[in-house]
Design an enzyme around this catalytic site. Sequence first.
Site: not given
Ligand code: NAD
Length: 319
Positions: A14, A16-17, A19, A39, A101, A125, A181
């Site tokens: 992942g 994204g933002n 990761g 990703d 998820n 996640s 959380h």
């Molecule tokens: P994001 O949408 O920017 O990034 C998620 C990435 O996952 C995307 O780039 C997507 O293409 C990729 N993805 C989806 N399915 C996939 C797969 N099967 N294999 C590989 N990549 C895959 O989201 P984000 O803002 O980076 O948030 C990511 C997760 O973290 C979310 O579930 C969010 O709720 C969670 N989060 C948790 C906390 C915490 O404290 N635990 C804090 C912030 C965000």
Amino acid sequence: MPKNKKGKRVGIVGAGNVGSTVAYSLAVQGACHEVILRDNKVEIAKGKALDMSQAAQSIRSHTVVSVAETMADLKDCDVVVITAGSPRLPGMSRDDLLLTNANIMKEVAQGIKEYSSEAIVLVVSNPLDAMVYVAIKETGFPPHRVLGMAGVLDSARMAHFIHEELGYGAGQIRASVMGGHGDDMVPLPRYSTVAGVPLADLMSQEKIDEIVERTRNGGAEIVSFLKNGSAYYAPGKATSIMVDAILRDTKQIHPTAVMLNGEFGYSDVVSGVPAMIGANGAEKIIEISLNETEKEQFYKSVNSVKKLIDTLNSHNFFD
Ligand code: NAD
């Protein structure tokens, strides 16, 4: 260490933002030899990997950021961070994300089991605690090797709100949060201090209660500004702190989402508790004493996670 492997390798599923913020933080810190991004959006991951490798060169860090096109390319990692999934959008609860998820987590966990079978897995996640539970079940790894990051972030949020209220003490605030959380996480003012001074000696109970409430809604507050995404700088940094504790075997105590096995009176459920983090993951759970109110809040929080696990079971998710 497997043959042909040089130095420490961290996989991030992942990009994204969150990761990519974790990857950037590790790369500029020189925390490991390799960060590998995986990703579904491979081209975007490639662009980010190049950009970050170049940032690492600019500060003379030895870390290289590369891309795994498939889970099979994410081989022999020491740590794998999972941020794959969908972020929470405005009006969406963390629980709405559950089934989407959980399916992503299942696929990723099975890949890690096959290709990085010795790794420590750090789940980010959401919904966090339930996703750690899924990752433990689907990797089949010993539970101490599969952890979740949330408490380090929630504590940092609480510390920031304490500082906002006081106007002093930045960098000296130790805020404490346990539980899941979710909206019923358990901020612990009794275990929160500024340079060792208990919070209750620094502000009124009314202010403490406001900070506790704001901490519980800390994620939603940021979502309400960003509109189409959730926080990533503090989540990314908090995650890289935990990765670093594992890589350097620091044995530091961090609030960590772990499988409980009798601790605090709960079993077969994941929740955030203070844990000593080292090369083997959550090496020791610290059973701090809770008063009656804190116990009640922790019970409520654990129960919410149990409900999510029950929902997954009712969909025969683990069959
Ligand atoms: P994001 O949408 O920017 O990034 C998620 C990435 O996952 C995307 O780039 C997507 O293409 C990729 N993805 C989806 N399915 C996939 C797969 N099967 N294999 C590989 N990549 C895959 O989201 P984000 O803002 O980076 O948030 C990511 C997760 O973290 C979310 O579930 C969010 O709720 C969670 N989060 C948790 C906390 C915490 O404290 N635990 C804090 C912030 C965000």
